[in-house]
Write a protein that holds these residues in place. Structure first.
Motif: not given
Length: 233
Positions: A148-159, A112-119
């Motif tokens: 919160h570091l990473l967010v995902g499309q199908h699960c928001a809290n990733q890291a 899954s693709r994970l995008d930044p939630a914080h700098v």
């Protein structure tokens, strides 16, 4: 340097690439195989850090060793001994820090693709977005005081990270080829019958497995190198 303590919950979810990375850096480790009746250490004084792996059980289960494990995590945080949690391990870290674990919005199996939630995410994961492997039906809340570091499309809290050293992850950056081949064989029927948008089919994963795994392990190198900066000598 003192060794890293690794808590393994399930026979099919060992340290894999994390162990390979530690060996490559000359860092020792000791695995506590809880599925095989091992006993956790009374404290972490002879270790440089703590790693918790994944497993099919829930972080909310009443397993007999969970209370001691959560105490070890809290003590490590207080003493600034780095903790890293993979999937179930990230959920247990969240629980120890005052967070919660509950059913995920979607079952996730596959890349899954994970995008930044914080700098700060770039400091831990390198160039973003990243693509990492998932296998979970529950997810953690971001615990109090954590970033919160990473967010995902199908699960928001990733890291998330606490105190710039304790890292909780929902994904499996520790996967290597033997682990993925084992999981795809054991979980093939679950993947085939799932209707979740977060679940890939085994044949789709196998088509690009080697390239995806190489990319994942480059990201894992970045994660583990960043985490290891805080290991106590």
């Amino acid at each position: 340097m003192k060794p890293v303590a690794i808590v393994q919950h399930d026979i099919h979810d060992g340290p894999s690439y994390f162990a390979t990375w530690l060996q490559g850096q000359g860092i020792g480790f000791e695995v506590f195989a809880m599925f095989d009746g091992n006993t956790l250490p009374a404290d972490l004084s002879r270790f440089s850090g703590l790693c918790m792996l994944g497993g099919p059980m829930s972080a909310n289960d009443a397993l007999p060793y969970y209370p001691q494990l959560l105490r070890l995590v809290r003590a490590a945080v207080q003493l600034r001994q780095p903790v890293i949690g993979h999937c179930l391990g990230g959920q247990l870290l969240s629980r120890a820090l005052g967070g919660t674990v509950q059913a995920s919005a979607n079952l996730e199996i596959g890349w899954s693709r994970l995008d930044p939630a914080h700098v700060e995410a770039a400091d831990w994961f390198g160039p973003l977005p990243v693509q990492l492997f998932q296998w979970h039906g529950e997810s953690f809340s971001i615990p109090p005081g954590a970033t919160h570091l990473l967010v995902g499309q199908h699960c928001a809290n990733q890291a998330y990270v606490l105190d710039d050293m304790h890292l909780g992850m929902q994904f499996h950056c520790e996967v290597d080829l033997p682990k993925l081949q084992c999981w795809l064989e054991l979980g093939a029927s679950e993947m085939q019958r799932s209707t979740s948008p977060g679940v890939q089919r085994p044949d789709a994963i196998l088509q690009t497995l080697q390239a995806d795994l190489e990319r994942s392990q480059r990201t894992a190198d970045r994660i583990y190198s960043r985490w290891a900066q805080g290991l106590q000598r």
